[in-house]
Design an enzyme around this catalytic site. Structure first.
Site, PDB file in Angstrom:
ATOM      1  N   ASP A  11      57.336 -15.323  37.997  1.00 46.64           N
ATOM      2  CA  ASP A  11      56.961 -16.703  38.275  1.00 46.64           C
ATOM      3  C   ASP A  11      56.311 -17.261  37.009  1.00 46.64           C
ATOM      4  O   ASP A  11      55.953 -16.497  36.105  1.00 46.64           O
ATOM      5  CB  ASP A  11      55.987 -16.700  39.463  1.00 46.64           C
ATOM      6  N   ASP A  13      53.979 -20.745  36.723  1.00 49.84           N
ATOM      7  CA  ASP A  13      52.659 -21.346  36.916  1.00 49.84           C
ATOM      8  C   ASP A  13      51.733 -20.396  37.674  1.00 49.84           C
ATOM      9  O   ASP A  13      52.056 -19.943  38.774  1.00 49.84           O
ATOM     10  CB  ASP A  13      52.776 -22.655  37.702  1.00 49.84           C
ATOM     11  N   ASP A 174      52.386 -14.917  41.992  1.00 53.00           N
ATOM     12  CA  ASP A 174      50.982 -15.133  42.339  1.00 53.00           C
ATOM     13  C   ASP A 174      50.778 -15.652  43.755  1.00 53.00           C
ATOM     14  O   ASP A 174      49.639 -15.916  44.141  1.00 53.00           O
ATOM     15  CB  ASP A 174      50.346 -16.115  41.343  1.00 53.00           C
TER      16      ASP A 174
END
Length: 242
Positions: A11, A13, A174
């Site tokens: 991922d 961001d 995240d």
């Protein structure tokens, strides 16, 4: 998975890059132009994860009653234009990001990026940070019409570009979306603890949670390996990223 995975899909961001300051600045500018006060930066941090349109909807619900899809559409277009023009004024790599990507490539893993951020903004951000060359496949949230995480077709598209089956790959992210997307393809998932999620990473059911990107290679080596009693892939508390 004691040997390095053939594919590592990350991922963006909240995992590789701390982008919340640029996202918040863009949202504040767009909301100000519409006569609205944007949510605070800490509030916006918990709203990131499902793309800009979802962010705008959550921000509107946070500050005013939602006035309908036409307002969301207008704010989304303005946000997209503003952010695409300047995605990297304040964004910064998390500590260890560049070294970990280089280490993964050196050990033979192919690296993909699966992000709900639009493709053009993703590539511009990676280029500004000098990361683009580290990736063998980049699939943003607008590449496949109507398909983005947690839809597993998004992650499957990254794997297809890498030429790597799910059985030989790992998702690193995240948030809940990253776990759900990986699980749908039968892939293990490693989460970072410092990212953008309203629910703590350790409560999301990932195969491993790390507090520093520098610990990712170790976590990947330990996936699927029986742990001794008391062992953990988590770093010492003193090493936690604040």
């Amino acid at each position: 998975m004691s040997k390095p995975p053939r594919g590592v899909i990350l991922d963006l961001d909240g995992t590789l890059v701390d982008t919340v300051a640029d996202i918040h600045a863009t949202l504040a500018a767009v909301f100000s132009g519409a006569g609205l006060a944007a949510p605070t930066l800490p509030a916006v941090r918990g709203m990131i994860g499902d793309g800009a349109r979802a962010l705008i909807e959550r921000a509107l619900e946070h500050v005013v009653a939602l006035n309908g899809p036409s307002e969301v559409d207008l704010l989304y277009r303005r946000f997209h234009e503003h952010y695409a023009a300047a995605p990297c004024h304040h964004s910064a790599l998390y500590p260890g990001a560049r070294a970990v990507l280089a280490q993964l490539r050196a050990q033979g893993s192919r690296i993909g990026l699966c992000t709900n951020k639009p493709q053009a903004a993703t590539v511009a951000l990676l280029s500004a940070l000098g990361l683009e060359a580290h990736f063998d496949a980049i699939v943003g949230g607008d590449v496949l019409p109507g398909i983005r995480k947690p839809d597993p077709a998004h992650l499957a598209a990254v794997l297809a570009e890498l030429g790597t089956p799910p059985s030989a790959a790992v998702m690193v992210g995240d948030s809940r979306n990253d776990v759900l997307t990986a699980r749908a393809l039968g892939m293990p998932c490693v989460l970072v603890s410092y990212g953008y999620t309203a629910v703590p990473a350790r409560a999301l059911g990932a195969d491993a949670v790390i507090d520093r990107l520098a610990d990712l290679p170790k976590a990947l080596r330990q996936l699927g390996r029986p742990r001794e009693k008391g062992s953990s892939v988590r770093p010492r508390r003193s090493d936690t990223l604040s």
